[in-house]
Motif scaffolding. Structure first.
Motif, short mmCIF file in Angstrom:
data_model
loop_
_atom_site.label_atom_id
_atom_site.label_comp_id
_atom_site.label_asym_id
_atom_site.label_seq_id
_atom_site.Cartn_x
_atom_site.Cartn_y
_atom_site.Cartn_z
N TYR A 68 0.85 -1.19 0.00
CA TYR A 68 0.00 0.00 0.00
C TYR A 68 0.88 1.24 0.00
O TYR A 68 1.85 1.32 0.77
N PRO A 70 2.72 4.35 0.93
CA PRO A 70 2.84 5.00 2.24
C PRO A 70 2.22 6.40 2.28
O PRO A 70 1.69 6.80 3.31
N ARG A 73 -1.37 6.20 3.38
CA ARG A 73 -1.69 5.64 4.70
C ARG A 73 -2.23 6.76 5.59
O ARG A 73 -1.69 7.84 5.65
N GLU A 98 -6.71 3.92 8.11
CA GLU A 98 -5.92 3.36 9.21
C GLU A 98 -5.51 1.91 8.97
O GLU A 98 -4.45 1.49 9.40
N ASP A 99 -6.34 1.13 8.33
CA ASP A 99 -5.99 -0.27 8.02
C ASP A 99 -6.47 -0.60 6.61
O ASP A 99 -7.36 -1.42 6.42
#
Length: 139
Positions: A68, A70, A73, A98-99
């Motif tokens: 994913y 960064p 994120r 967050e996830d």
């Protein structure tokens, strides 16, 4: 079950070869370009050309296309699940950033979902595609 990192084959950012690499969204102080891009989908009613921002200057691109990004994120995003026909799947959702791997894993647990587009919440701009690796379809 494979680890989350092995569930996804690529994180495809739009190619912008004439304009430099399409990378993480440019910071507010950076020069950016805006261009039309058609995300990868089979011919379907959901195939579209939409606005994408990219760095105006050539950049090195993402550090990895196997995880994913960064820079996304912690950013709320829309995760638009698509099936093999290119139709939007009902598992499409908004997430808080967050996830994202967890949200993506839930979508890919459904064998009908073949790819996921990350999109901007406010404007719907395409960010990147997550694809399921060949041979990793749940039964």
């Amino acid at each position: 079950m494979p680890s989350r990192g092995s569930q996804f084959s690529t994180w495809q950012l739009p190619a912008a070869s004439r304009y430099g690499a399409a990378c993480a969204a440019p910071a507010p102080a950076e020069r950016a370009i805006l261009f039309g891009y058609e995300p990868p989908l089979p011919a379907s009613p959901y195939r579209e050309v939409g606005a994408v921002f990219a760095h105006a200057e050539t950049c090195g691109g993402p550090a990895s296309t196997q995880e994913y990004p960064p820079d996304w994120r912690g950013r709320p995003q829309v995760l638009r699940a698509n099936d093999a026909r290119g139709w939007i799947h009902e598992l499409s959702t908004m997430h808080d950033g967050e996830d994202p791997e967890g949200a993506i894993a839930v979508m890919f647990a459904n064998p009908e979902v073949t790819q996921i587009h990350s999109r901007n919440i406010a404007y719907g701009c395409y960010m990147f595609t997550v694809t399921r690796p060949a041979g990793n379809t749940p039964s």
